[in-house]
Design an enzyme around this catalytic site. Structure first.
Site, PDB file in Angstrom:
ATOM      1  N   LYS A  22     -39.942 -19.501  59.065  1.00 59.87           N
ATOM      2  CA  LYS A  22     -40.446 -18.516  60.047  1.00 59.87           C
ATOM      3  C   LYS A  22     -39.364 -17.487  60.370  1.00 59.87           C
ATOM      4  O   LYS A  22     -39.623 -16.291  60.393  1.00 59.87           O
ATOM      5  CB  LYS A  22     -40.861 -19.229  61.317  1.00 59.87           C
ATOM      6  CG  LYS A  22     -41.026 -18.326  62.535  1.00 59.87           C
ATOM      7  CD  LYS A  22     -41.448 -19.054  63.775  1.00 59.87           C
ATOM      8  CE  LYS A  22     -40.348 -19.599  64.615  1.00 59.87           C
ATOM      9  NZ  LYS A  22     -39.691 -18.657  65.539  1.00 59.87           N
ATOM     10  N   ASN A  23     -38.119 -17.971  60.594  1.00 59.99           N
ATOM     11  CA  ASN A  23     -37.069 -17.073  61.080  1.00 59.99           C
ATOM     12  C   ASN A  23     -36.433 -16.227  59.985  1.00 59.99           C
ATOM     13  O   ASN A  23     -35.592 -15.386  60.272  1.00 59.99           O
ATOM     14  CB  ASN A  23     -36.016 -17.869  61.865  1.00 59.99           C
ATOM     15  CG  ASN A  23     -36.612 -18.399  63.171  1.00 59.99           C
ATOM     16  OD1 ASN A  23     -37.684 -17.968  63.599  1.00 59.99           O
ATOM     17  ND2 ASN A  23     -35.936 -19.350  63.777  1.00 59.99           N
ATOM     18  N   CYS A 117     -39.264 -17.809  73.554  1.00 64.11           N
ATOM     19  CA  CYS A 117     -39.175 -19.082  74.270  1.00 64.11           C
ATOM     20  C   CYS A 117     -38.263 -18.978  75.496  1.00 64.11           C
ATOM     21  O   CYS A 117     -37.267 -18.278  75.490  1.00 64.11           O
ATOM     22  CB  CYS A 117     -38.607 -20.152  73.334  1.00 64.11           C
ATOM     23  SG  CYS A 117     -39.687 -20.470  71.952  1.00 64.11           S
ATOM     24  N   ARG A 122     -31.761 -14.696  76.962  1.00 61.34           N
ATOM     25  CA  ARG A 122     -32.087 -13.964  75.725  1.00 61.34           C
ATOM     26  C   ARG A 122     -31.719 -12.469  75.832  1.00 61.34           C
ATOM     27  O   ARG A 122     -32.564 -11.597  75.708  1.00 61.34           O
ATOM     28  CB  ARG A 122     -33.575 -14.131  75.371  1.00 61.34           C
ATOM     29  CG  ARG A 122     -34.144 -15.515  75.432  1.00 61.34           C
ATOM     30  CD  ARG A 122     -33.507 -16.523  74.497  1.00 61.34           C
ATOM     31  NE  ARG A 122     -33.735 -16.329  73.090  1.00 61.34           N
ATOM     32  CZ  ARG A 122     -34.782 -16.781  72.410  1.00 61.34           C
ATOM     33  NH1 ARG A 122     -35.748 -17.361  73.056  1.00 61.34           N
ATOM     34  NH2 ARG A 122     -34.876 -16.610  71.098  1.00 61.34           N
ATOM     35  N   ASP A 305     -32.147 -25.238  67.095  1.00 60.78           N
ATOM     36  CA  ASP A 305     -33.603 -25.393  66.990  1.00 60.78           C
ATOM     37  C   ASP A 305     -34.013 -26.810  66.632  1.00 60.78           C
ATOM     38  O   ASP A 305     -35.205 -27.116  66.600  1.00 60.78           O
ATOM     39  CB  ASP A 305     -34.173 -24.423  65.955  1.00 60.78           C
ATOM     40  CG  ASP A 305     -34.104 -22.999  66.456  1.00 60.78           C
ATOM     41  OD1 ASP A 305     -34.326 -22.082  65.654  1.00 60.78           O
ATOM     42  OD2 ASP A 305     -33.800 -22.809  67.646  1.00 60.78           O
ATOM     43  N   ARG A 397     -46.783 -21.464  67.160  1.00 63.38           N
ATOM     44  CA  ARG A 397     -45.958 -20.282  66.908  1.00 63.38           C
ATOM     45  C   ARG A 397     -45.046 -20.509  65.706  1.00 63.38           C
ATOM     46  O   ARG A 397     -44.659 -19.570  65.020  1.00 63.38           O
ATOM     47  CB  ARG A 397     -45.086 -19.947  68.130  1.00 63.38           C
ATOM     48  CG  ARG A 397     -45.860 -19.428  69.323  1.00 63.38           C
ATOM     49  CD  ARG A 397     -44.933 -18.970  70.407  1.00 63.38           C
ATOM     50  NE  ARG A 397     -43.910 -18.096  69.850  1.00 63.38           N
ATOM     51  CZ  ARG A 397     -42.773 -17.805  70.483  1.00 63.38           C
ATOM     52  NH1 ARG A 397     -42.518 -18.314  71.659  1.00 63.38           N
ATOM     53  NH2 ARG A 397     -41.884 -16.995  69.924  1.00 63.38           N
TER      54      ARG A 397
END
Ligand code: EPZ
Length: 428
Positions: A22-23, A117, A122, A305, A397
């Site tokens: 995903k990233n 998230c 962030r 993660d 997600r």
């Protein structure tokens, strides 16, 4: 709100296939805006974050066609604006990649401040520092980040934090900036290297991704490319923990063992059998889980993660373990939910003291973010009785059909899709 219902106790057995990362997919999809051409991207994970990003790009005028499963043809020959005002985009963190790619393409961009998230503040100060060093004027007003320049020019940028997002965004703004840009203290995650490889396949000149210094020679223009996304290190790690936490025997396929080194090392410290093959890893258990200590760090350190998932595993290991979060400042919210399942976890600052218990017990819990949701599912697989995990949209997600993959390994798990569906369940 959708839920997952898990009846724990089954030892998972079999093989699970890992999706594309995903990233890596999110920045690579955004990077197609840096050329006015057609690109073919393969191994794209069909997760919610990718869908939201694609919808925002389609609203800009990008044409997207699914040519086969997990493969998209992305046509960026003409876009109609540089302002991203797609309201859903604020749900994802990766919206900031549209800033770097639109700035690189058209010398201007307006993107809503990113969501994502709730694991910390962030900030995006390092992204802004990089854009300004490359000659852009950046300001934030009414929740929008606005970046504009007459012409991007090369620069030397030292990142105060080895930020994944900032490293990638600076690469986006530098690949078409005239001159020689140097990025010091960049992030080195596998997806950083994947993004750099994709940019080079488009005709960019990026060297040193994955090391302590990235050097970029700006080029005049980029062209479309065909590219395959790397496997998802975190999805792979999550299923390795699923095998361990249930005392099962699972082979996780389509991964790059080198990317899994920190995760494999910690599982071995816990007495778990981890067998590495060319593109797969087998995880099985022969003895009770041992405690260990983990500190999350930027790659090649232990990935943040994977922090909630390993904490769930340590919750049923013998003895006391310490999990220290070295990347985000508030990534232990989910431990209250694990404690509702009988775990014994005490959070002190950026560490969690985990005293192992013999068995978790099923309970109704709520995901607080993507990886916390995965951790609660893993805990439910090991718990005695029934666990209900609320806010499954967080899990969607970043994970493709998690319940289907776990069911295929023998788990007793199903999704409750709506109130009506739930009513039917009581009849069953
Ligand atoms: C990416 O987030 C990932 N998200 C995160 O994955 C991952 O946890 C994180 O990298 C670290 O690996 C995506 O790729 C979409 P950072 P990002 O910038 O880029 C501070 C998941 O579960 N920082 O590397 O936001 C920041 O506060 C998600 O898939 C600044 O101070 O992470 C944090 O403490 C969760 N200023 C640290 O750096 C900045 O300008 C690392 O953040 C940027 C970041």
């Amino acid at each position: 709100m959708e839920k997952l219902v898990i009846r724990g106790g089954t030892k998972l057995k079999g093989t699970v296939i890992v999706e594309g990362a995903k990233n890596a997919a999110l920045p690579i999809i955004a990077a197609t805006l840096l050329c006015k051409s057609i690109s073919i991207i393969e191994n794209i994970p069909e997760v919610e974050d990718v869908r939201v990003l694609l919808d925002a790009m389609i609203e800009l005028g990008v044409k997207v066609k699914k040519t086969k499963p997990n493969t998209l043809e992305i046509d960026t020959r003409s876009i109609i604006k540089n302002i991203v005002d797609y309201e859903d985009i604020t749900r994802i963190r990766a919206s900031y990649y549209l800033l770097g790619s639109l700035l690189g393409r058209n010398n201007e961009a307006q993107v809503p401040l990113p969501g994502g998230c709730s694991i910390g503040t962030r900030p995006i100060d390092q992204h802004i520092k990089g854009f300004e060093a490359l000659g852009a004027k950046v300001n934030i007003e009414h929740g929008m980040i606005k970046a504009k320049t007459k012409k991007l020019k090369a620069s030397n940028i030292y990142l105060d934090v080895a930020s994944v997002g900032a490293t990638i965004n600076v690469m986006f703004a530098a690949v078409l900036a005239e001159g020689h840009t140097v990025i010091e203290n960049p992030a080195k995650e596998p997806h950083i290297v994947d993004v750099a490889n994709f940019l080079n396949s488009m005709g960019a000149d990026v060297k040193g991704a994955g090391t302590d210094i990235i050097k970029i020679n700006g080029v005049k223009e980029l062209h479309g490319a065909e590219y395959m996304i790397i496997p998802d290190q975190i999805e792979a790690g999550t299923y390795m923990i699923a095998a361990a936490i249930t005392g099962g025997d699972v082979t996780v396929e389509n991964l790059i063992p080198k990317h899994m080194e920190a995760i494999s090392a910690k599982l071995k410290e816990m007495g778990i059998l981890v067998e590495e093959f060319d593109e797969s890893i087998r995880v099985h258990i022969k003895e009770p889980l041992k405690n260990t200590h983990v500190k999350t760090l930027p790659y090649p350190g232990f990935p943040t993660d994977m922090q909630p998932q390993v904490t769930a595993l340590l919750a049923i290991a013998d003895g006391t373990s310490i999990m220290t979060e070295g990347v985000f400042e508030n990534r232990f919210l989910y431990t209250d939910e694990l404690n509702r399942m009988g775990a014994n976890i005490k959070v002190e600052g950026n560490s969690a003291i985990i005293t192992g218990v013999s068995r978790l017990s099923g309970a109704e819990v709520t995901a607080t973010d993507l990886r916390a949701g995965a951790a609660l599912v893993l805990a439910g697989l090991a718990a005695e009785g029934e666990t209900i995990v609320n806010h499954v949209d967080y899990i969607d997600r970043g994970y493709v059909r998690m319940e289907d993959k776990l069911k295929a390994l023998g788990a007793d798990i199903f999704r409750v899709r709506s109130e009506a569906h739930q009513a039917k369940l009581h009849i069953v």
